[in-house]
Scaffold this active site. Structure first.
Site, short mmCIF file in Angstrom:
data_model
loop_
_atom_site.label_atom_id
_atom_site.label_comp_id
_atom_site.label_asym_id
_atom_site.label_seq_id
_atom_site.Cartn_x
_atom_site.Cartn_y
_atom_site.Cartn_z
N GLU A 188 1.39 -1.10 -0.24
CA GLU A 188 -0.42 0.05 0.46
C GLU A 188 1.06 1.37 0.07
O GLU A 188 0.62 2.18 0.76
CB GLU A 188 -0.74 -0.10 0.80
CG GLU A 188 -1.92 -0.72 1.21
CD GLU A 188 -2.68 -1.17 3.00
OE1 GLU A 188 -3.74 -1.98 3.06
OE2 GLU A 188 -1.60 -1.15 3.91
C1 TNX Z 1 -4.56 -4.33 5.38
S1 TNX Z 1 -3.17 -6.00 3.67
C2 TNX Z 1 -3.15 -3.54 5.13
C3 TNX Z 1 -3.18 -3.14 6.62
C4 TNX Z 1 -4.06 -2.46 7.59
C5 TNX Z 1 -4.99 -3.79 7.16
C6 TNX Z 1 -6.55 -3.86 7.64
C7 TNX Z 1 -1.80 -5.17 3.52
C8 TNX Z 1 -0.18 -5.55 3.61
N1 TNX Z 1 -1.62 -4.35 4.08
O1 TNX Z 1 -2.40 -1.60 6.66
O2 TNX Z 1 -3.72 -3.33 8.44
O3 TNX Z 1 -5.61 -3.78 5.68
O4 TNX Z 1 -7.00 -4.96 7.42
#
Ligand code: TNX
Length: 498
Positions: free
Chosen positions: A300
């Site tokens: 992300e």
């Molecule tokens: C996605 S999936 C994230 C996290 C969040 C989470 C909450 C991923 C690698 N990162 O930063 O905490 O969703 O469900």
């Protein structure tokens, strides 16, 4: 159900003999395994297992597959034989699950179990950044993981909301970057001794710690400590919508962030000081991490230009490889053409991939490495487990019931990814809404057992035990053992809890 083992073993056979009675029974053999067995059976039954009328023998006999064991029980004896210390430890977990109450008191039915893991990597992840969790909570989480034959604990140590591990070379990270958690809750961090203690505590339970330092996004806390290393927050529409939906202030330079938005922060990709920092951080971490893996995050990074992201991932994974460690990165890093060879990808897309997430994951396999599967709509333990609970999120097709957590098969997730391309399965628990051990239990259990079965047990179709009907009965039978261990599991609908 009297032979209810979770995760399902490779084979389990009823034997034509009377049950083994615990009353008057004693333990012989491996002392570590004996202590582990007493830690499970004594709280359940009240028995100290120190009799001399019949024996439970715990032994190691090298030769079998790594982590495998054989268990044979009849009225005269129980013998658990591990191919190595880990195998014996896993056999002890199985034995504790076989103990049940009958008209003859506490017994183990006459059975023969032969068992070995399907995947080498069986993980759980705890996010200690969104909410800091003290050492005792992490120990309890390790104990819970061991019960289900997990062998890796991924610690998500850093994020926008806090940096949770002290490092001598960069003491400001924890001095000013660890004070709070989501919602303005208290923060905290681990000293190096705390971290070493957790590594040893896990190792004593045959669990390897996989530390993650999330980069280049998820780095707002770095900027509190070392402003020269980060860019200003990128306040995209998406970020502002999340802020509006979940409350709190928008991220701001130099202000601790205690909201739930993701994807606004970035290290400075073009600045050489960033790579000195990356090398220092992973170097110091490598020095106290005996396990083979260092996780670099890479998820992300919406606040980082894609070309910059690719350049950063290439350098950061190379730095880790040069330390003699194997990098792991979330699947987005598969988009980086020059990622260090051998870098393992962690897939967090859905069981049926969307948005090209499978292509990014497949890139790791094309690069000759393997994947850890963490399909978010099945085994993200932070997805809501019931609509009326304040705990958990819903973005990954939540509410996620136990059946959805259970009914998926690793080789069917990504086209072109076969058994040998899969290093294993990991169930993450993100902690935006999770403050306490009771919260952890409520969200993780029983779905964590479904993840354990995907990681350990034969493939769906390869064993009659690998059905929802079998699983729901076997998982229900764990309730007395879980309760005796103080696990406040969620009494999910659809499971015939006693
Ligand atoms: C996605 S999936 C994230 C996290 C969040 C989470 C909450 C991923 C690698 N990162 O930063 O905490 O969703 O469900």
């Amino acid at each position: 159900m009297t032979a209810a083992v979770v995760p399902a073993p490779s084979t389990i056979r009823q034997v034509d003999a009377a049950p083994f009675r615990l009353e008057g029974a004693g333990l012989v053999g491996d002392a570590d395994a004996a202590a582990a067995l007493r830690g499970l059976v004594t709280p359940l039954t009240g028995s100290a297992l120190d009799g001399d009328e019949r024996t439970i023998e715990l032994r190691i006999e090298p030769g079998g597959a790594p982590e495998s064991y054989v268990l044979a029980a009849d009225e005269a004896s129980v013998v658990v034989t591990g191919a190595d210390a880990a195998g014996l430890f896993h056999g002890v977990q199985t034995l504790a699950q076989l103990v049940h109450e009958s008209a003859d008191g506490w017994v183990v039915d006459a059975v023969e179990v032969e068992d070995a893991p399907r995947f080498r990597y069986r993980g759980v992840m705890l996010d200690v950044a969104r909410h800091f969790h003290p050492v005792a909570t992490v120990e309890a989480f390790i104990d819970r993981a061991a019960l289900l034959k997990f062998n890796h604990l991924h610690l998500h140590l850093t994020d926008d909301q806090g940096w949770r591990l002290h490092l001598d070379a960069h003491p400001e990270l924890t001095r000013v970057g660890s004070d709070t958690s989501v919602g303005g809750d208290p923060g905290g961090f681990y000293t190096k001794d705390d971290y070493r203690h957790l590594v040893a505590y896990a190792a004593a339970r045959h669990i390897t710690v996989v530390p993650e330092i999330d980069m280049p996004g998820h780095t707002h806390a770095v900027g509190l400590a070392y402003p020269q290393l980060v860019e200003a927050p990128v306040l995209s529409d998406h970020i502002l919508e999340t802020v509006a939906a979940f409350g709190g202030d928008a991220p701001a330079v130099g202000v601790a962030y205690d909201g739930m938005a993701v994807g606004f922060s970035s290290l400075r990709i073009g600045d050489e000081r960033t790579y000195d920092f990356v090398a220092d951080v992973f170097g110091e971490l490598a020095g106290m991490t005996p396990g083979p893996y260092l996780h670099v995050g890479g998820d992300e990074a919406l606040g980082t230009d894609p070309a910059d992201f690719a350049a950063f991932i290439a350098r950061a994974t190379e730095i880790i490889a040069d330390l003699g460690k194997t990098p792991i990165a979330w699947h987005e890093a598969g988009a980086a053409a020059d990622i260090a060879s051998g870098t393992i990808g962690q897939y967090w897309g859905y069981v049926t991939p969307t948005d090209g997430m499978d292509a990014k994951a497949l890139a790791f396999v094309r690069n000759g490495a393997s994947l850890i599967l963490s399909p978010a709509d099945a085994i993200y333990l932070d997805m809501k487990q019931s609509a009326d609970s304040p705990l958990g999120l819903t973005w990954a097709r939540g509410v996620t019931d136990v059946r959805r957590a259970y009914e998926w098969e690793p080789t069917e997730v990504i086209d072109g990814v076969a058994e040998d391309d899969i290093l294993g399965v990991e169930a993450p628990l993100w902690t935006e809404t999770v403050r306490t051990l009771a919260d952890i239990d409520e969200l993780a259990f029983p779905r964590i057992a479904a993840a354990a079965e995907a990681a350990w047990s034969p493939a769906v179709g390869a064993s009659e035990l690998r059905t929802w009907e079998s699983f729901r009965e076997r998982v229900a039978a764990q309730a007395p053992l879980w309760s005796a261990q103080g696990i406040g599991f969620h009494r999910s609908e659809g499971i015939p809890w006693p």
